[in-house]
Design a protein around this motif. Sequence first.
Motif, PDB file in Angstrom:
ATOM      1  N   THR A  56       0.834  -1.210   0.000  1.00  0.00           N
ATOM      2  CA  THR A  56       0.000   0.000   0.000  1.00  0.00           C
ATOM      3  C   THR A  56       0.869   1.262   0.000  1.00  0.00           C
ATOM      4  O   THR A  56       0.500   2.275  -0.606  1.00  0.00           O
ATOM      5  N   GLY A  57       2.032   1.180   0.649  1.00  0.00           N
ATOM      6  CA  GLY A  57       2.929   2.330   0.659  1.00  0.00           C
ATOM      7  C   GLY A  57       3.437   2.668  -0.728  1.00  0.00           C
ATOM      8  O   GLY A  57       3.477   3.831  -1.137  1.00  0.00           O
ATOM      9  N   SER A  58       3.810   1.629  -1.482  1.00  0.00           N
ATOM     10  CA  SER A  58       4.334   1.863  -2.835  1.00  0.00           C
ATOM     11  C   SER A  58       3.222   2.231  -3.816  1.00  0.00           C
ATOM     12  O   SER A  58       3.435   3.018  -4.741  1.00  0.00           O
ATOM     13  N   TRP A  59       2.025   1.689  -3.627  1.00  0.00           N
ATOM     14  CA  TRP A  59       0.916   1.982  -4.541  1.00  0.00           C
ATOM     15  C   TRP A  59       0.313   3.366  -4.303  1.00  0.00           C
ATOM     16  O   TRP A  59       0.009   4.088  -5.253  1.00  0.00           O
ATOM     17  N   TYR A  60       0.114   3.720  -3.029  1.00  0.00           N
ATOM     18  CA  TYR A  60      -0.682   4.904  -2.722  1.00  0.00           C
ATOM     19  C   TYR A  60       0.040   5.967  -1.891  1.00  0.00           C
ATOM     20  O   TYR A  60      -0.321   7.147  -1.944  1.00  0.00           O
ATOM     21  N   GLY A  61       1.019   5.550  -1.106  1.00  0.00           N
ATOM     22  CA  GLY A  61       1.637   6.454  -0.139  1.00  0.00           C
ATOM     23  C   GLY A  61       2.303   7.669  -0.759  1.00  0.00           C
ATOM     24  O   GLY A  61       2.164   8.789  -0.262  1.00  0.00           O
ATOM     25  N   THR A  62       3.023   7.469  -1.855  1.00  0.00           N
ATOM     26  CA  THR A  62       3.768   8.572  -2.480  1.00  0.00           C
ATOM     27  C   THR A  62       2.847   9.695  -2.921  1.00  0.00           C
ATOM     28  O   THR A  62       3.141  10.888  -2.720  1.00  0.00           O
ATOM     29  N   GLN A  63       1.718   9.336  -3.545  1.00  0.00           N
ATOM     30  CA  GLN A  63       0.782  10.351  -4.028  1.00  0.00           C
ATOM     31  C   GLN A  63       0.097  11.074  -2.870  1.00  0.00           C
ATOM     32  O   GLN A  63      -0.190  12.271  -2.948  1.00  0.00           O
ATOM     33  N   TYR A  64      -0.143  10.343  -1.780  1.00  0.00           N
ATOM     34  CA  TYR A  64      -0.735  10.978  -0.600  1.00  0.00           C
ATOM     35  C   TYR A  64       0.239  12.000  -0.009  1.00  0.00           C
ATOM     36  O   TYR A  64      -0.155  13.108   0.363  1.00  0.00           O
ATOM     37  N   VAL A  65       1.516  11.620   0.074  1.00  0.00           N
ATOM     38  CA  VAL A  65       2.540  12.526   0.606  1.00  0.00           C
ATOM     39  C   VAL A  65       2.615  13.798  -0.228  1.00  0.00           C
ATOM     40  O   VAL A  65       2.737  14.910   0.307  1.00  0.00           O
ATOM     41  N   GLU A  66       2.509  13.663  -1.537  1.00  0.00           N
ATOM     42  CA  GLU A  66       2.530  14.829  -2.422  1.00  0.00           C
ATOM     43  C   GLU A  66       1.336  15.749  -2.137  1.00  0.00           C
ATOM     44  O   GLU A  66       1.466  16.980  -2.128  1.00  0.00           O
ATOM     45  N   PHE A  67       0.183  15.168  -1.902  1.00  0.00           N
ATOM     46  CA  PHE A  67      -1.020  15.930  -1.570  1.00  0.00           C
ATOM     47  C   PHE A  67      -0.813  16.708  -0.265  1.00  0.00           C
ATOM     48  O   PHE A  67      -1.134  17.903  -0.167  1.00  0.00           O
ATOM     49  N   VAL A  68      -0.246  16.036   0.733  1.00  0.00           N
ATOM     50  CA  VAL A  68       0.004  16.664   2.031  1.00  0.00           C
ATOM     51  C   VAL A  68       0.965  17.844   1.889  1.00  0.00           C
ATOM     52  O   VAL A  68       0.756  18.911   2.465  1.00  0.00           O
ATOM     53  N   LYS A  69       2.021  17.667   1.104  1.00  0.00           N
ATOM     54  CA  LYS A  69       3.007  18.734   0.926  1.00  0.00           C
ATOM     55  C   LYS A  69       2.390  19.962   0.251  1.00  0.00           C
ATOM     56  O   LYS A  69       2.756  21.094   0.553  1.00  0.00           O
ATOM     57  N   GLN A  70       1.440  19.718  -0.643  1.00  0.00           N
ATOM     58  CA  GLN A  70       0.761  20.842  -1.295  1.00  0.00           C
ATOM     59  C   GLN A  70      -0.204  21.535  -0.333  1.00  0.00           C
ATOM     60  O   GLN A  70      -0.394  22.755  -0.393  1.00  0.00           O
ATOM     61  N   ALA A  71      -0.823  20.764   0.555  1.00  0.00           N
ATOM     62  CA  ALA A  71      -1.855  21.312   1.443  1.00  0.00           C
ATOM     63  C   ALA A  71      -1.283  21.996   2.676  1.00  0.00           C
ATOM     64  O   ALA A  71      -1.887  22.949   3.198  1.00  0.00           O
ATOM     65  N   MET A  72      -0.127  21.536   3.158  1.00  0.00           N
ATOM     66  CA  MET A  72       0.406  22.036   4.427  1.00  0.00           C
ATOM     67  C   MET A  72       0.556  23.563   4.478  1.00  0.00           C
ATOM     68  O   MET A  72       0.195  24.181   5.483  1.00  0.00           O
ATOM     69  N   PRO A  73       1.058  24.223   3.420  1.00  0.00           N
ATOM     70  CA  PRO A  73       1.204  25.689   3.503  1.00  0.00           C
ATOM     71  C   PRO A  73      -0.111  26.431   3.742  1.00  0.00           C
ATOM     72  O   PRO A  73      -0.115  27.515   4.333  1.00  0.00           O
ATOM     73  N   TYR A  74      -1.223  25.852   3.306  1.00  0.00           N
ATOM     74  CA  TYR A  74      -2.503  26.529   3.459  1.00  0.00           C
ATOM     75  C   TYR A  74      -2.984  26.563   4.912  1.00  0.00           C
ATOM     76  O   TYR A  74      -3.847  27.363   5.265  1.00  0.00           O
ATOM     77  N   THR A  75      -2.445  25.669   5.761  1.00  0.00           N
ATOM     78  CA  THR A  75      -2.922  25.626   7.148  1.00  0.00           C
ATOM     79  C   THR A  75      -2.610  26.904   7.897  1.00  0.00           C
ATOM     80  O   THR A  75      -3.285  27.231   8.870  1.00  0.00           O
TER      81      THR A  75
END
Length: 205
Positions: free
Chosen positions: A77-96
């Motif tokens: 699951t980490g290799s299939w989905y984790g990388t894209q989730y991490v990218e989403f988080v990095k984009q969202a974090m500045p907005y907090t």
Amino acid sequence: MKNANGVCRLCGKTGKLSYEHTPPAKAFNDQRVLEMNVKGLLFEKTPLSTLLKDPKGKTNQRGAGGFTLCEKCNSTTGSWYGTQYVEFVKQAMPYTSRVPLGMGGALNFKIAPLNVLKQFATMFLSANSPRFNKIHTELVRFVQNKEENYLPRRYKFLLALRYDGGPTISRQSGVTGRIDFDKQRTYIYSEIAYPPFVAVLTINS
């Protein structure tokens, strides 16, 4: 402790479990977190607002998560989905720190939505008890089959931006029920809160 024995909350097999970071470690979940027992909070006589000013609990040096998935499911699951989730988080974090509390708006993200959705599903399967995956086999199948692109209608994922600042308190709740007597409705949901998101999974509600 490098591993523990138990039931994998994805495949359901019994054996050695690896530590599953919820959310993934690279999504800013590689620092210590304070874990508090919700039962203790509920039955404390001290007001919750007072307890949270000086929170006490177990410090988890690894980050939020636990021994919930076998090594194979964790790695897959980490290799299939984790990388894209991490990218989403990095984009969202500045907005907090840019979006004022209580305000809504339209934010643009460049993500692989299906992979991100499946990572959220993986996180909720991991955060709930082993019994959860036996009941919600459709959600398990959605995660286990990389090509599956249909999320059953009974499940919905809701997101909000969230930022605590200072020491991080990770919040995870298993399936919870709430009754609205005025509207005669029952809400069934599970929650995972870790910057930059509060994520809620609703079931048939």
